[in-house]
Design a protein around this motif. Structure first.
Motif, mmCIF file in Angstrom:
data_model
loop_
_atom_site.group_PDB
_atom_site.id
_atom_site.type_symbol
_atom_site.label_atom_id
_atom_site.label_comp_id
_atom_site.label_asym_id
_atom_site.label_seq_id
_atom_site.Cartn_x
_atom_site.Cartn_y
_atom_site.Cartn_z
ATOM 1 N N HIS A 122 0.861 -1.186 0.000
ATOM 2 C CA HIS A 122 0.000 0.000 0.000
ATOM 3 C C HIS A 122 0.899 1.240 0.000
ATOM 4 O O HIS A 122 1.906 1.272 0.699
ATOM 5 N N GLY A 123 0.505 2.221 -0.748
ATOM 6 C CA GLY A 123 1.295 3.445 -0.820
ATOM 7 C C GLY A 123 1.510 3.838 -2.271
ATOM 8 O O GLY A 123 0.569 3.759 -3.070
ATOM 9 N N HIS A 124 2.727 4.230 -2.606
ATOM 10 C CA HIS A 124 2.948 4.791 -3.949
ATOM 11 C C HIS A 124 4.230 4.431 -4.672
ATOM 12 O O HIS A 124 4.265 4.420 -5.890
ATOM 13 N N ASP A 125 5.300 4.218 -3.925
ATOM 14 C CA ASP A 125 6.605 4.090 -4.598
ATOM 15 C C ASP A 125 6.853 2.629 -5.014
ATOM 16 O O ASP A 125 6.957 1.753 -4.167
ATOM 17 N N PRO A 126 6.966 2.378 -6.317
ATOM 18 C CA PRO A 126 7.132 0.981 -6.747
ATOM 19 C C PRO A 126 8.470 0.363 -6.350
ATOM 20 O O PRO A 126 8.623 -0.851 -6.430
ATOM 21 N N SER A 127 9.424 1.170 -5.903
ATOM 22 C CA SER A 127 10.727 0.598 -5.530
ATOM 23 C C SER A 127 10.540 -0.452 -4.437
ATOM 24 O O SER A 127 11.203 -1.483 -4.427
ATOM 25 N N LEU A 128 9.637 -0.198 -3.493
ATOM 26 C CA LEU A 128 9.376 -1.139 -2.407
ATOM 27 C C LEU A 128 8.546 -2.325 -2.899
ATOM 28 O O LEU A 128 8.931 -3.481 -2.755
ATOM 29 N N SER A 129 7.406 -2.013 -3.500
ATOM 30 C CA SER A 129 6.464 -3.084 -3.846
ATOM 31 C C SER A 129 7.052 -4.039 -4.878
ATOM 32 O O SER A 129 6.796 -5.244 -4.835
#
Ligand code: BF8
Ligand code: SF4
Length: 630
Positions: free
Chosen positions: A257-264
């Motif tokens: 959940h959130g916005h930055d694809p670096s994590l997901s």
């Protein structure tokens, strides 16, 4: 006839009500309860006429007290509040973009992050005048990333991507002093302008709002989108599913959940790792399911087909299923409520960014350099948490719809090439789409964006507006939580073509597309700007002449206001279903709904009656067509 059927908002609501019953059992709080506690809202706040930017206040404007202590009137106060709202949104989007630039700067052949779309990287490098010949792709990535980072603080010049606009548009923006300079400068100047004793002239405050918004849309957000594509791949049509039914009871459920694809992206990578899957089995699960909420969900759905558990006002629901082992968040649109709510269940609420730190969460600091080990630790934590589930609390509503997502500009251009059977080779342009619009097969396009907001029945406005538009042969491009509303309803299923007017239905059949095209997350609204610019250039028009409008019927965040500003700044009329706290100033309302036209050819329409809002959009599209004589 197919057996296709949309899921209704009533069905969404029944599923939510069932989950709230579980919540009541464990003493959980919910946004539905908090809304009751918070209403009625403060009238001064609602109208934008409360000022607390200096400690002589707070000052509130009433008929008896028409000026604050410093003498500022309602127009100045509303204008300053509006600009601050914009600056908050532009900073969030742009800082996200900056993180992506940093991730690109860390990319390495043997590192956590690689360059997945080298062609796009080379294309951007050439566009920016960076030498590409004979350069190692990672050396080039680092140079492009560094040049991108300079866009945030360069002392001179305007945003590089403005050169993508049709001829003359950038010059007009420069002439009107709304062309965005360095991104950080625009945010900073906005906060300077709203400081006590600076600007109180509505026109100046709106101009800066547009400039700051454009720094987001044509700067930070556009870099966020473009470099995410370089790193993780440019989206192509891909099948997925949407709504809570995508969670799997027998599996370890990790929700990003959130916005930055670096994590997901990294979480998805490790959740797919055979070692991790074997570990999950060892712990009694059948496998691992990653699903998403909010924009991060859009990012991984577009590139990997990861299913979408829900949008903004559904974030608490994923925990209420009792089957969520970990909800892993990065930045933006995350309810602080998730902390205490998770404590009522076995769910681990994992925060990862220094930008978004919250009570009752486990903080695992995530950084590009250590991304692999961070992601592995998070996935392991979720797996080990599976055994802590309370079976009596587990209930996953069996609601889901199929969706085809991943319509980047590149993908749209490609699929629509197949619509016109013209023998002329038009590959790589928007001409086939233009032909559909000019001939009237498609009347126009609506860019549907934005959030949910309890002020509007959640998802209802998104879905009803889209249904009426497609029935009127207006194609929808959607992003953010609006896109997820569409997907949950079934409007991104190709079978939804049956709900279209004859023209759009034919296009959907020929091109094999759904009538509502998923363009990504909210930073990806920059894709919509690029598409509009390409359409205008291919048509020999200015963007404001196109039969295209933007719409955010359920918006709630500062980012959405920043987006609204850059969409009208780009020349696209924008329709809002929630007032941006400007009703306290007729001057501000007049500038925003009409006055901006002299600079950009576009303005806002605010209409809280959803039926009227859609009619106004259709009317505007037809007016644009009439003006073009098509
Ligand atoms: O940036 S649509 S609720 S998730 S702000 Fe947030 Fe609104 Fe959703 Fe993505 Ni956009
Ligand atoms: Fe009041 Fe003026 Fe201070 Fe605002 S800036 S709080 S209106 S005195």
């Amino acid at each position: 006839m197919s057996e296709f059927k949309l899921t209704t908002v009533e069905e969404f609501e029944a599923a939510t009500n069932r989950l709230l019953e579980t919540g009541a059992k464990v003493g959980a709080d919910s946004w539905q309860m908090r809304v009751k506690n918070q209403t009625p809202h403060c009238k001064f706040g609602e109208q934008g006429i409360c000022c607390r930017i200096c400690s002589m206040g707070p000052c509130r404007i009433t008929p008896k007290a028409p000026r604050g202590i410093c003498g500022c009137d309602a127009h100045g106060i509303v204008g300053r509040n509006y600009l601050k709202f914009t600056a908050g949104g532009a900073s969030a989007h742009s800082d996200h973009g900056r993180e992506i630039c940093h991730t690109l700067h860390c990319a390495a052949e043997d590192g956590n992050y690689k360059v997945k779309d080298p062609e796009k990287l080379i294309r951007i490098a050439k566009e920016w005048g960076i030498e590409t010949e004979g350069k190692d792709i990672y050396a080039l990535a680092h140079e492009v990333a560094e040049t991108g980072l300079m866009e945030y603080g360069k002392p001179f010049g305007y945003q590089r991507f403005l050169d993508r606009m049709p001829e003359g548009q950038k010059e007009k923006l420069i002439e009107d002093e709304i062309a965005p300079r360095a991104i950080d400068r625009e945010v900073s100047s906005s906060l300077h302008m709203t400081h006590m004793g600076c600007s109180s002239l509505p026109e100046a405050l709106v101009k800066q709002s547009i400039r700051c918004g454009l720094a987001d849309g044509w700067g930070g957000s556009m870099m966020g989108t473009e470099f995410s594509d370089v790193l993780f791949g440019t989206p192509k049509p891909i099948d997925t599913e949407a709504n809570l039914g995508v969670m799997v009871e027998e599996n370890v459920n990790i929700v990003v959940h959130g916005h930055d694809p670096s994590l997901s992206e990294m979480i998805c990578e490790y959740a797919d790792d055979p070692e991790m899957i074997a570990y999950a089995k060892e712990m009694g699960a059948k496998g691992i399911t990653v699903s998403g909420v909010c924009c991060t969900s859009n990012e991984v759905a577009m590139r990997r087909g990861i299913p979408m558990a829900g949008n903004f006002l559904q974030q608490e629901n994923v925990v209420l299923t009792g089957a969520c082992e970990a909800i892993v968040v990065d930045v933006q649109c995350i309810f602080p409520a998730l902390g205490p709510l998770s404590k009522c269940f076995h769910t681990k609420f994992v925060t990862t960014s220094p930008i978004a730190q919250m009570p009752d969460s486990e903080f695992i600091r995530f950084s590009a350099e250590t991304a692999g080990e961070n992601a592995k630790a998070i996935v392991k934590m979720a797996i080990e948490n599976f055994k802590n589930r309370k079976p009596e609390l587990v209930h996953i509503p069996q609601l889901k719809q199929k969706a085809t997502v991943g319509y980047s500009v590149e993908a749209i251009v490609k699929v629509l090439d197949s619509v016109t059977n013209s023998q002329v080779d038009v590959t790589g342009t928007t001409k086939p789409l233009l032909e559909c619009i000019t001939s009237g097969v498609i009347r126009g396009a609506v860019a549907m964006v934005g959030c949910n907001n309890p002020k509007i029945r959640p998802d209802y406005a998104h879905i009803e507006l889209m249904k009426k538009c497609i029935a009127n042969d207006i194609i929808i491009i959607a992003s953010g939580c609006s896109a997820q509303a569409a997907a949950k309803a079934g409007l991104m299923d190709k079978s939804a073509k049956d709900l279209c007017g004859a023209g759009l239905k034919r296009v959907c059949e020929l091109a094999d597309i759904p009538p509502v095209l998923h363009m990504g997350s909210c930073v990806d609204i920059s894709r919509m700007m690029i598409l509009a610019a390409e359409l205008a250039k291919d048509a020999g028009l200015q963007i404001h002449q196109l039969p295209v409008v933007g719409c955010a019927p359920e918006w709630m965040s500062e980012k959405a206001v920043s987006i609204g500003n850059y969409v009208i700044g780009t020349g696209i009329d924008t329709f809002l279903g929630v007032d941006p706290y400007v009703s306290g100033s007729d001057q501000m309302a007049q500038i925003l709904t009409e006055g901006t036209r002299k600079w950009t050819g576009a303005a806002f329409t605010v209409e809280t009656d959803i039926e009227k809002l859609v009619d106004l959009m259709i009317e505007r599209i037809e007016e644009k067509r009439a003006a073009l004589g098509i």
